[in-house]
Design an enzyme around this catalytic site. Sequence first.
Site, PDB file in Angstrom:
ATOM      1  N   THR A  28       0.819  -1.211   0.000  1.00 45.73           N
ATOM      2  CA  THR A  28       0.000   0.000   0.000  1.00 45.73           C
ATOM      3  C   THR A  28       0.855   1.263   0.000  1.00 45.73           C
ATOM      4  OG1 THR A  28      -1.789   1.183   1.122  1.00 45.73           O
ATOM      5  CG2 THR A  28      -0.309  -0.074   2.520  1.00 45.73           C
ATOM      6  N   GLY A  55     -12.126   8.232  -8.192  1.00 39.87           N
ATOM      7  CA  GLY A  55     -12.420   9.614  -8.589  1.00 39.87           C
ATOM      8  C   GLY A  55     -13.367  10.260  -7.592  1.00 39.87           C
ATOM      9  N   GLU A 161     -14.142  12.303 -16.357  1.00 42.75           N
ATOM     10  CA  GLU A 161     -14.570  11.656 -17.610  1.00 42.75           C
ATOM     11  C   GLU A 161     -13.716  12.049 -18.806  1.00 42.75           C
ATOM     12  OE1 GLU A 161     -18.723  12.335 -18.349  1.00 42.75           O
ATOM     13  OE2 GLU A 161     -19.291  11.493 -16.413  1.00 42.75           O
ATOM     14  N   HIS A 187     -12.626   3.906 -17.771  1.00 48.25           N
ATOM     15  CA  HIS A 187     -12.158   5.237 -18.150  1.00 48.25           C
ATOM     16  C   HIS A 187     -10.935   5.164 -19.078  1.00 48.25           C
ATOM     17  CE1 HIS A 187     -14.629   7.650 -15.065  1.00 48.25           C
ATOM     18  NE2 HIS A 187     -15.136   6.442 -15.174  1.00 48.25           N
ATOM     19  N   ARG A 248      -6.626   5.742   0.875  1.00 55.57           N
ATOM     20  CA  ARG A 248      -5.288   5.547   0.297  1.00 55.57           C
ATOM     21  C   ARG A 248      -5.327   4.570  -0.868  1.00 55.57           C
ATOM     22  NH1 ARG A 248      -2.461   4.666   6.028  1.00 55.57           N
ATOM     23  NH2 ARG A 248      -3.462   2.662   5.687  1.00 55.57           N
TER      24      ARG A 248
HETATM   25  C1  PLP Z   1     -17.814  13.340 -13.658  1.00 54.17           C
HETATM   26  C2  PLP Z   1     -17.446  12.225 -12.715  1.00 54.17           C
HETATM   27  N1  PLP Z   1     -17.010  12.537 -11.483  1.00 54.17           N
HETATM   28  C3  PLP Z   1     -16.663  11.595 -10.606  1.00 54.17           C
HETATM   29  C4  PLP Z   1     -16.707  10.254 -10.932  1.00 54.17           C
HETATM   30  C5  PLP Z   1     -16.329   9.232  -9.918  1.00 54.17           C
HETATM   31  O1  PLP Z   1     -15.232   8.474 -10.309  1.00 54.17           O
HETATM   32  P1  PLP Z   1     -15.026   6.997  -9.699  1.00 54.17           P
HETATM   33  O2  PLP Z   1     -15.955   6.094 -10.433  1.00 54.17           O
HETATM   34  O3  PLP Z   1     -13.591   6.698  -9.972  1.00 54.17           O
HETATM   35  O4  PLP Z   1     -15.338   7.085  -8.257  1.00 54.17           O
HETATM   36  C6  PLP Z   1     -17.163   9.874 -12.202  1.00 54.17           C
HETATM   37  C7  PLP Z   1     -17.224   8.444 -12.552  1.00 54.17           C
HETATM   38  O5  PLP Z   1     -17.392   8.044 -13.641  1.00 54.17           O
HETATM   39  C8  PLP Z   1     -17.541  10.882 -13.111  1.00 54.17           C
HETATM   40  O6  PLP Z   1     -18.024  10.553 -14.323  1.00 54.17           O
END
Ligand code: PLP
Length: 389
Positions: A28, A55, A161, A187, A248
């Site tokens: 980690t 994300g 995105e 993605h 993390r």
């Molecule tokens: C615009 C946007 N923000 C945040 C996220 C969240 O990302 P994650 O799926 O990695 O948590 C996404 C996921 O597709 C997204 O399209």
Amino acid sequence: MFYDLASSTWGPDELAAIDRVLRGGRLTMGDAVRRFEEAFAAKFGMRHAVLVNSGSSANLVAVAALFHVKDRPLARGDEVIVPAISWATTYHPLQQYGLRLRIVDVDLHTLNIDVTQLEAALTPRTRMVVAVSILGNPAALDVLRAFCDRHGLIFFEDNCESMGASLDGRPCGTWGDVNTFSTFFSHHISTMEGGMIVTDRTEIDHLARVIRNHGWTRDVPAGSDLFEPSADGFFEAYRFILPGYNVRPLEICGAVGLEQLGKLDGFVEARRRNAALFVRLFADDDRFIIQREHGRSSWFSFTIVLNPAGAPDRARIMAALRDADIGFRMITGGCVLRHEAIRFFDYTTVGDIVQANIAHDRGFFVGNHPVDLTPQLMRLREVVERACS
Ligand SMILES: Cc1ncc(COP(=O)(O)O)c(C=O)c1O
């Protein structure tokens, strides 16, 4: 599936990277994570990048960090301008931190925030704008940046995105005071789960490192302004200065991320070649509104909104796509107002939200992948045509 929404981009390089990590024993947040962060920041010409486990976590940590900056931190009750279409976790950290949303409609053609409504969205309580470039297509980041500068607002770019996209030669995800990316499976690059916070502001970088790691000082570079170290090593080893999380990243995400980042440009080129065919097949047909490229899109996927002025019936097209083994789904998370979660939000809208509702009710997307999709796109065109006739 004949034409799926997403597919794996991993091969022997990624598997070998995972193998090295597992044999190395450090599992980690170690050297591979640090090297991926440095490479990511360098790739986008930014000073700092902080890897987290998604994300969504990147958005959460970035919002939290903005509550702890020394100069004009965000406070509960502050207003944030957001587009009416994005993913759920663009919005959820804002709610969780007591911020008030000013929801602005989107442009039906780009699917991004309608910037002609920005001045109307502004109130004395406005402190921040969250920009989202939907599905690879750059939002009007230049206009949004100038608007924020003019009014002394924080500019937050949720670029989860649109990795690899750019506007006027400047990459999406570098226009904000703080910017976020996702490296989730579907993605532009994938570390299974993963997200990155990118900023030029050292204070935000250090805050993000504390907040992702229990509120702990351990991962903050020596000499940080965030706290004054004491001579008591016993206390310093476990010093908690903020109410943080544990979001993390794993070492295998860092190691795989490094492999994938090296392939990003090639992946985006392949996506753009598919996009050229998709646009050729569907443009100039008034029945369909396809996403209009603004700047240079990295084409996450291909959207179709059935023209409200025309007849095509979405249910019929969806049934035909199902029969043809073609995956499809809602455009990002659809209109934020249409989800039950909205009842927990403090929000107002700027006028009526019309276009986002049309996209919600009459739109869908099919996948794009970094490989040649000519047979899939040709079949898509036939199936949609047949369902419309
Ligand atoms: C615009 C946007 N923000 C945040 C996220 C969240 O990302 P994650 O799926 O990695 O948590 C996404 C996921 O597709 C997204 O399209």
